[in-house]
Motif scaffolding. Structure first.
Motif, PDB file in Angstrom:
ATOM      1  N   LYS A  79       0.853  -1.191   0.000  1.00  0.00           N
ATOM      2  CA  LYS A  79       0.000   0.000   0.000  1.00  0.00           C
ATOM      3  C   LYS A  79       0.883   1.234   0.000  1.00  0.00           C
ATOM      4  O   LYS A  79       2.085   1.164   0.226  1.00  0.00           O
ATOM      5  CB  LYS A  79      -0.891   0.031   1.250  1.00  0.00           C
ATOM      6  CG  LYS A  79      -1.861  -1.104   1.347  1.00  0.00           C
ATOM      7  CD  LYS A  79      -3.072  -0.826   0.505  1.00  0.00           C
ATOM      8  CE  LYS A  79      -4.093  -1.934   0.696  1.00  0.00           C
ATOM      9  NZ  LYS A  79      -5.291  -1.697  -0.057  1.00  0.00           N
ATOM     10  N   LYS A  80       0.272   2.394  -0.220  1.00  0.00           N
ATOM     11  CA  LYS A  80       1.005   3.649  -0.173  1.00  0.00           C
ATOM     12  C   LYS A  80       1.352   3.988   1.277  1.00  0.00           C
ATOM     13  O   LYS A  80       0.612   3.647   2.192  1.00  0.00           O
ATOM     14  CB  LYS A  80       0.161   4.775  -0.764  1.00  0.00           C
ATOM     15  CG  LYS A  80      -0.069   4.630  -2.239  1.00  0.00           C
ATOM     16  CD  LYS A  80      -0.873   5.785  -2.757  1.00  0.00           C
ATOM     17  CE  LYS A  80      -1.097   5.642  -4.250  1.00  0.00           C
ATOM     18  NZ  LYS A  80      -1.885   6.765  -4.788  1.00  0.00           N
ATOM     19  N   PRO A  81       2.479   4.660   1.501  1.00  0.00           N
ATOM     20  CA  PRO A  81       2.867   5.032   2.861  1.00  0.00           C
ATOM     21  C   PRO A  81       1.829   5.890   3.582  1.00  0.00           C
ATOM     22  O   PRO A  81       1.644   5.756   4.792  1.00  0.00           O
ATOM     23  CB  PRO A  81       4.179   5.799   2.679  1.00  0.00           C
ATOM     24  CG  PRO A  81       4.733   5.286   1.407  1.00  0.00           C
ATOM     25  CD  PRO A  81       3.548   4.974   0.538  1.00  0.00           C
ATOM     26  N   SER A  82       1.118   6.753   2.862  1.00  0.00           N
ATOM     27  CA  SER A  82       0.105   7.580   3.514  1.00  0.00           C
ATOM     28  C   SER A  82      -1.044   6.732   4.045  1.00  0.00           C
ATOM     29  O   SER A  82      -1.557   6.970   5.139  1.00  0.00           O
ATOM     30  CB  SER A  82      -0.422   8.637   2.543  1.00  0.00           C
ATOM     31  OG  SER A  82      -0.990   8.014   1.404  1.00  0.00           O
ATOM     32  N   CYS A  83      -1.428   5.719   3.299  1.00  0.00           N
ATOM     33  CA  CYS A  83      -2.494   4.813   3.733  1.00  0.00           C
ATOM     34  C   CYS A  83      -2.047   4.015   4.956  1.00  0.00           C
ATOM     35  O   CYS A  83      -2.786   3.877   5.939  1.00  0.00           O
ATOM     36  CB  CYS A  83      -2.864   3.882   2.587  1.00  0.00           C
ATOM     37  SG  CYS A  83      -4.087   2.639   3.008  1.00  0.00           S
ATOM     38  N   VAL A  84      -0.825   3.504   4.911  1.00  0.00           N
ATOM     39  CA  VAL A  84      -0.288   2.720   6.028  1.00  0.00           C
ATOM     40  C   VAL A  84      -0.148   3.602   7.264  1.00  0.00           C
ATOM     41  O   VAL A  84      -0.431   3.163   8.381  1.00  0.00           O
ATOM     42  CB  VAL A  84       1.064   2.090   5.628  1.00  0.00           C
ATOM     43  CG1 VAL A  84       1.763   1.482   6.820  1.00  0.00           C
ATOM     44  CG2 VAL A  84       0.846   1.042   4.556  1.00  0.00           C
ATOM     45  N   SER A  85       0.244   4.856   7.073  1.00  0.00           N
ATOM     46  CA  SER A  85       0.393   5.768   8.196  1.00  0.00           C
ATOM     47  C   SER A  85      -0.940   6.010   8.896  1.00  0.00           C
ATOM     48  O   SER A  85      -0.995   6.080  10.126  1.00  0.00           O
ATOM     49  CB  SER A  85       0.979   7.091   7.705  1.00  0.00           C
ATOM     50  OG  SER A  85       1.122   7.981   8.761  1.00  0.00           O
ATOM     51  N   GLN A  86      -2.022   6.107   8.128  1.00  0.00           N
ATOM     52  CA  GLN A  86      -3.347   6.282   8.726  1.00  0.00           C
ATOM     53  C   GLN A  86      -3.748   5.066   9.556  1.00  0.00           C
ATOM     54  O   GLN A  86      -4.271   5.188  10.658  1.00  0.00           O
ATOM     55  CB  GLN A  86      -4.398   6.522   7.634  1.00  0.00           C
ATOM     56  CG  GLN A  86      -4.253   7.836   6.918  1.00  0.00           C
ATOM     57  CD  GLN A  86      -4.589   9.002   7.821  1.00  0.00           C
ATOM     58  OE1 GLN A  86      -5.531   8.943   8.600  1.00  0.00           O
ATOM     59  NE2 GLN A  86      -3.810  10.064   7.719  1.00  0.00           N
ATOM     60  N   HIS A  87      -3.476   3.879   9.037  1.00  0.00           N
ATOM     61  CA  HIS A  87      -3.795   2.656   9.777  1.00  0.00           C
ATOM     62  C   HIS A  87      -2.923   2.532  11.029  1.00  0.00           C
ATOM     63  O   HIS A  87      -3.407   2.121  12.089  1.00  0.00           O
ATOM     64  CB  HIS A  87      -3.616   1.428   8.885  1.00  0.00           C
ATOM     65  CG  HIS A  87      -4.689   1.290   7.858  1.00  0.00           C
ATOM     66  ND1 HIS A  87      -5.991   0.973   8.172  1.00  0.00           N
ATOM     67  CD2 HIS A  87      -4.659   1.419   6.512  1.00  0.00           C
ATOM     68  CE1 HIS A  87      -6.705   0.907   7.071  1.00  0.00           C
ATOM     69  NE2 HIS A  87      -5.921   1.179   6.051  1.00  0.00           N
ATOM     70  N   LEU A  88      -1.657   2.890  10.912  1.00  0.00           N
ATOM     71  CA  LEU A  88      -0.767   2.827  12.070  1.00  0.00           C
ATOM     72  C   LEU A  88      -1.188   3.809  13.157  1.00  0.00           C
ATOM     73  O   LEU A  88      -1.035   3.521  14.344  1.00  0.00           O
ATOM     74  CB  LEU A  88       0.677   3.094  11.643  1.00  0.00           C
ATOM     75  CG  LEU A  88       1.370   1.935  10.929  1.00  0.00           C
ATOM     76  CD1 LEU A  88       2.671   2.417  10.302  1.00  0.00           C
ATOM     77  CD2 LEU A  88       1.610   0.790  11.869  1.00  0.00           C
ATOM     78  N   ALA A  89      -1.718   4.953  12.763  1.00  0.00           N
ATOM     79  CA  ALA A  89      -2.192   5.926  13.756  1.00  0.00           C
ATOM     80  C   ALA A  89      -3.341   5.346  14.566  1.00  0.00           C
ATOM     81  O   ALA A  89      -3.390   5.489  15.794  1.00  0.00           O
ATOM     82  CB  ALA A  89      -2.623   7.213  13.062  1.00  0.00           C
ATOM     83  N   LYS A  90      -4.265   4.665  13.903  1.00  0.00           N
ATOM     84  CA  LYS A  90      -5.374   4.037  14.623  1.00  0.00           C
ATOM     85  C   LYS A  90      -4.880   2.904  15.513  1.00  0.00           C
ATOM     86  O   LYS A  90      -5.359   2.727  16.637  1.00  0.00           O
ATOM     87  CB  LYS A  90      -6.420   3.520  13.644  1.00  0.00           C
ATOM     88  CG  LYS A  90      -7.165   4.634  12.968  1.00  0.00           C
ATOM     89  CD  LYS A  90      -8.216   4.120  12.040  1.00  0.00           C
ATOM     90  CE  LYS A  90      -8.897   5.305  11.373  1.00  0.00           C
ATOM     91  NZ  LYS A  90      -9.944   4.896  10.459  1.00  0.00           N
ATOM     92  N   MET A  91      -3.915   2.149  15.026  1.00  0.00           N
ATOM     93  CA  MET A  91      -3.359   1.057  15.829  1.00  0.00           C
ATOM     94  C   MET A  91      -2.569   1.610  17.012  1.00  0.00           C
ATOM     95  O   MET A  91      -2.566   1.016  18.089  1.00  0.00           O
ATOM     96  CB  MET A  91      -2.488   0.165  14.948  1.00  0.00           C
ATOM     97  CG  MET A  91      -3.280  -0.603  13.912  1.00  0.00           C
ATOM     98  SD  MET A  91      -2.243  -1.467  12.723  1.00  0.00           S
ATOM     99  CE  MET A  91      -1.613  -2.781  13.740  1.00  0.00           C
ATOM    100  N   ARG A  92      -1.913   2.741  16.820  1.00  0.00           N
ATOM    101  CA  ARG A  92      -1.170   3.361  17.917  1.00  0.00           C
ATOM    102  C   ARG A  92      -2.124   3.879  18.989  1.00  0.00           C
ATOM    103  O   ARG A  92      -1.866   3.728  20.178  1.00  0.00           O
ATOM    104  CB  ARG A  92      -0.293   4.485  17.381  1.00  0.00           C
ATOM    105  CG  ARG A  92       0.656   5.059  18.423  1.00  0.00           C
ATOM    106  CD  ARG A  92       1.576   6.108  17.849  1.00  0.00           C
ATOM    107  NE  ARG A  92       0.836   7.266  17.403  1.00  0.00           N
ATOM    108  CZ  ARG A  92       0.858   7.751  16.157  1.00  0.00           C
ATOM    109  NH1 ARG A  92       1.598   7.179  15.245  1.00  0.00           N
ATOM    110  NH2 ARG A  92       0.145   8.796  15.827  1.00  0.00           N
ATOM    111  N   MET A  93      -3.248   4.465  18.586  1.00  0.00           N
ATOM    112  CA  MET A  93      -4.230   4.944  19.551  1.00  0.00           C
ATOM    113  C   MET A  93      -4.873   3.793  20.319  1.00  0.00           C
ATOM    114  O   MET A  93      -5.258   3.954  21.471  1.00  0.00           O
ATOM    115  CB  MET A  93      -5.299   5.774  18.853  1.00  0.00           C
ATOM    116  CG  MET A  93      -4.808   7.149  18.478  1.00  0.00           C
ATOM    117  SD  MET A  93      -6.120   8.212  17.882  1.00  0.00           S
ATOM    118  CE  MET A  93      -6.134   7.779  16.164  1.00  0.00           C
TER     119      MET A  93
END
Length: 126
Positions: A79-93
Motif C-alpha cells: 500500500k502507499k505510505p500515507s495509507c499505512v500511516s493512517q492505519h498505524l495511527a489508529k493502531m497506535r491509539m
C-alpha cells in the motif's frame, strides 16, 4: 442548526467549534484512555481494529520484524505510505503498536502479542 445533514467526519469538530458548540471527539475504540474496559468491550475494541485487511497485513509484517519504518511496512503490505500511516495511527491509539523516533524516521513495533497470535491463528484456519 447550520449543518443538519453533514456527516460526522473530520470537519464536524471544526464546524461545531466554529458555531460555538463543544463536541466530544469520538474514538474508534470506544472510551477514553483512562476508563478501563470490561473483557467484552476490550475484545470488541481489538476485533474492531483488526477488522481491516490492511491492518492484518501490518500486524503480520511487524510480527516478522522487530521494528519497521512506515515505508518498509508499506512495501511489505503493498500500500502507499500515507495509507499505512493512517492505519498505524489508529493502531497506535489502540495501543497495538508503539513508536520510536530515530533521527527523522519513526520506527513502529508491535506491542500487543495477543493481537498477533489472534491474527496468526485466523490466517492458519484459512
Amino acid at each position: 442548526m447550520p449543518f443538519p445533514s453533514a456527516p460526522a467526519g473530520r470537519g464536524a469538530c471544526r464546524r461545531a467549534a466554529r458555531n460555538g458548540r463543544a463536541r466530544a471527539v469520538r474514538r474508534p475504540w470506544g472510551r477514553s484512555r483512562d476508563t478501563p474496559l470490561s473483557c467484552d468491550q476490550s475484545a470488541t475494541a481489538l476485533l474492531r481494529i483488526l477488522a481491516e485487511p490492511t491492518r492484518i497485513r501490518i500486524v503480520l509484517a511487524l510480527r516478522g520484524a522487530h521494528e519497521l519504518s512506515v515505508n518498509a511496512i508499506a512495501d511489505a503490505v503493498g500500500k502507499k505510505p500515507s495509507c499505512v500511516s493512517q492505519h498505524l495511527a489508529k493502531m497506535r491509539m489502540a495501543r497495538m503498536v508503539t513508536t520510536r523516533q530515530v533521527g527523522t524516521s519513526v520506527l513502529y513495533q508491535l506491542t500487543d502479542e495477543h493481537a498477533a497470535a489472534l491474527v496468526v491463528e485466523a490466517v492458519k484456519r484459512e
